[in-house]
Design an enzyme around this catalytic site. Structure first.
Site, mmCIF file in Angstrom:
data_model
loop_
_atom_site.group_PDB
_atom_site.id
_atom_site.type_symbol
_atom_site.label_atom_id
_atom_site.label_comp_id
_atom_site.label_asym_id
_atom_site.label_seq_id
_atom_site.Cartn_x
_atom_site.Cartn_y
_atom_site.Cartn_z
ATOM 1 N N GLY A 1 -17.286 -32.779 34.805
ATOM 2 C CA GLY A 1 -17.123 -31.479 35.475
ATOM 3 C C GLY A 1 -16.872 -30.324 34.514
ATOM 4 O O GLY A 1 -16.342 -29.290 34.916
ATOM 5 N N LYS B 1 -18.623 -14.872 28.228
ATOM 6 C CA LYS B 1 -17.169 -14.803 28.006
ATOM 7 C C LYS B 1 -16.829 -13.776 26.917
ATOM 8 O O LYS B 1 -15.847 -13.049 27.021
ATOM 9 C CB LYS B 1 -16.645 -16.190 27.630
ATOM 10 C CG LYS B 1 -16.684 -17.154 28.823
ATOM 11 C CD LYS B 1 -16.513 -18.588 28.404
ATOM 12 C CE LYS B 1 -16.451 -19.519 29.604
ATOM 13 N NZ LYS B 1 -16.579 -20.929 29.258
ATOM 14 N N PHE C 1 -15.754 -24.538 48.230
ATOM 15 C CA PHE C 1 -14.783 -25.627 48.397
ATOM 16 C C PHE C 1 -15.202 -26.793 47.516
ATOM 17 O O PHE C 1 -15.260 -27.938 47.921
ATOM 18 C CB PHE C 1 -14.717 -26.041 49.880
ATOM 19 C CG PHE C 1 -13.409 -26.669 50.286
ATOM 20 C CD1 PHE C 1 -12.241 -25.922 50.307
ATOM 21 C CD2 PHE C 1 -13.336 -28.006 50.658
ATOM 22 C CE1 PHE C 1 -11.029 -26.487 50.699
ATOM 23 C CE2 PHE C 1 -12.130 -28.589 51.054
ATOM 24 C CZ PHE C 1 -10.976 -27.824 51.068
ATOM 25 N N ILE D 1 -6.361 -21.083 29.341
ATOM 26 C CA ILE D 1 -5.659 -20.265 28.332
ATOM 27 C C ILE D 1 -5.534 -18.817 28.822
ATOM 28 O O ILE D 1 -6.546 -18.191 29.155
ATOM 29 C CB ILE D 1 -6.427 -20.255 26.986
ATOM 30 C CG1 ILE D 1 -6.805 -21.671 26.557
ATOM 31 C CG2 ILE D 1 -5.610 -19.583 25.912
ATOM 32 C CD1 ILE D 1 -7.615 -21.702 25.269
ATOM 33 N N ASP E 1 -23.270 -19.014 28.249
ATOM 34 C CA ASP E 1 -21.932 -18.991 28.864
ATOM 35 C C ASP E 1 -20.917 -18.372 27.888
ATOM 36 O O ASP E 1 -20.071 -17.569 28.278
ATOM 37 C CB ASP E 1 -21.514 -20.427 29.237
ATOM 38 C CG ASP E 1 -20.134 -20.467 29.875
ATOM 39 O OD1 ASP E 1 -19.997 -20.010 31.018
ATOM 40 O OD2 ASP E 1 -19.183 -20.928 29.210
HETATM 41 N N1 HSE Z 1 -19.041 -24.711 31.539
HETATM 42 C C1 HSE Z 1 -17.881 -24.015 31.107
HETATM 43 C C2 HSE Z 1 -17.434 -24.601 29.777
HETATM 44 C C3 HSE Z 1 -16.806 -24.136 32.142
HETATM 45 O O1 HSE Z 1 -17.894 -25.693 29.445
HETATM 46 O O2 HSE Z 1 -16.642 -23.991 29.087
HETATM 47 C C4 HSE Z 1 -15.598 -23.303 31.888
HETATM 48 O O3 HSE Z 1 -15.912 -21.940 31.831
#
Ligand code: HSE
Length: 416
Positions: free
Chosen positions: A178, A196, A11, A127, A192
């Site tokens: 954020g 992806k 949450f 997207i 990250d």
């Molecule tokens: N931390 C990731 C970014 C969040 O900055 O793209 C979205 O996946």
């Protein structure tokens, strides 16, 4: 249209946003029945009866037919998603780390239990890149998918190079807004983006791989001197995830900072925006662009998945059934810019050729051609004081080199 009774995990900013929208939009025909949270003492904008700290309460509730998983912890998330799929519940998740690291297992679970698992929010935020690759682009027509897929690093690069903020100021701002992961080293290290890319490879080409098997570097090793070089040459540095089909049909895949020319669509992708260039044999280049990180863009993709489940949308993974699924290859070359303080940090003999070499009081840099495999294994590859940037159009195929019968240039010729 089927009614969705949702068990929500997490949450935070996205979870709360989803709860609010579903509550205020009855036409969506979806209600949140229970929310599983970690900290029961935190005050929240919803009735306390909605919350539980016991994940089994949701997983064992037969009325709940959809689990929306929005927690941070990839291991916990994998347990929740696996258990939900095993119990025949549909699942929506935004957890790219969990998905990329468990692709095989998640595919088997979907197959075995015949339930949909959607995760559009996991790649490029708002997207709709997964659904586009899945539905629209036929496997053998696709030549390449490359793009800016991490919003935080793109935000940092924009703020540092175009607005003069320091790296740490820009990172703090990305966290405050954020965009960054709760562990921002995942963003700046390129991890990250590689998570992806792993998911993109599956939907673009039907290629299953592990993020651990893909070469990646982030923006944390870039040097201010590299940014000056980019400016002098009217280029921008972007962190780019690349999956490109080579002449032999195999795929070159990696995540690297790259110099981008003005005529490349990625040149104008700034701040937390993401952009993906899809190249196919007939359509040539197409470009998808939008916000890649933050509360609302992520919520938008999660909501779109929830909405799609009302009419039982699921990924067909058609490309997995293709007999000629392409494999990844290491047999190609990259033209890279490498900057360093001292020659002892880099082995010049690792390069096939060195096209440029500059030495200033601040930094040395070279532009050279290197075998991909050699770069991967180079003793200096992991040195944080050495920065590596792919040049524009930096993939060079073996065949091209052979055709040009390019001889190994002597390093002396390059004045090194
Ligand atoms: N931390 C990731 C970014 C969040 O900055 O793209 C979205 O996946």
């Amino acid at each position: 249209m089927q009614k969705l009774t949702i068990g929500l995990f997490g949450f935070g900013v996205v979870g709360e946003g989803i709860f609010e929208v579903l509550n205020n939009t009855p036409s969506l025909n979806a209600v949140v029945k229970k929310v599983c949270i970690k900290d029961p003492h935190k005050s929240r904008n919803a009735p306390s009866t909605l919350f539980t700290t016991d994940r089994e309460e949701i997983l064992n509730d037969n009325e709940i037919n959809l689990v929306v998983e929005l927690i941070d912890d990839a291991e916990q998330a994998f347990y929740i998603v696996s258990a939900a799929l095993q119990k025949g519940k549909a699942v929506v998740s935004a957890n790219k780390k969990m998905i990329a690291e468990n692709l095989d297992a998640l595919l088997s679970l979907q197959k075995k239990h015949g339930v949909p698992f959607l995760y559009e929010a996991a790649v490029c935020g708002s997207i709709p890149v997964i659904r586009n690759l899945e539905e629209y682009y036929d496997n053998d027509m696709l030549k390449a998918v490359s793009g800016v897929v991490n919003g935080s690093t793109n935000f940092i690069l924009t703020k540092v190079n175009e607005e003069g903020l320091s790296y740490s100021e820009a990172l703090l701002e990305a966290q405050r807004l954020g965009f960054a992961e709760s562990d921002p080293s995942l963003d700046v290290s390129g991890r990250d983006a590689v998570n992806k890319l792993t998911i993109l490879l599956l939907h673009a080409f039907g290629t299953i791989t592990s993020p651990d098997d893909i070469l990646y570097r982030g923006i944390d090793t870039l040097h201010t001197a590299d940014c000056k070089v980019a400016k002098e040459k009217d280029l921008r540095i972007k962190l780019v995830a690349t999956a490109a089909r080579l002449t032999d049909g195999r795929i070159a895949a990696f995540v690297l900072p790259q110099f981008i020319k003005e005529d490349n669509q990625l040149f104008r992708v700034s701040n937390e925006f993401n952009g993906v260039v899809v190249e196919s044999r007939l359509a040539d280049q197409q470009f998808i662009y939008g916000k890649g990180a933050g509360r609302y863009p992520t919520s938008s993709a999660v909501l779109s998945d929830i909405a799609a489940l009302r009419y039982d949308y699921r990924y067909e993974y058609r490309k997995l059934k293709n007999a000629s699924r392409p494999l990844l290859t290491n047999e190609f070359y990259l033209r890279i810019h490498v900057s360093f303080d001292d020659w002892s940090q880099v082995n010049k003999w690792d390069f096939e050729s060195i096209d440029e070499f500059h030495s200033t009081a601040e930094r040395n840099y070279l532009v050279g051609l290197i075998q991909f495999e050699k770069l991967r294994n180079a003793s200096w590859y992991d040195d944080k004081n050495v920065s590596i940037i792919l040049t524009a159009d930096g993939i060079v195929e073996k065949q091209v080199l052979l055709k040009q019968s390019l001889k190994k240039l002597s390093l002396q010729l390059a004045g090194v």
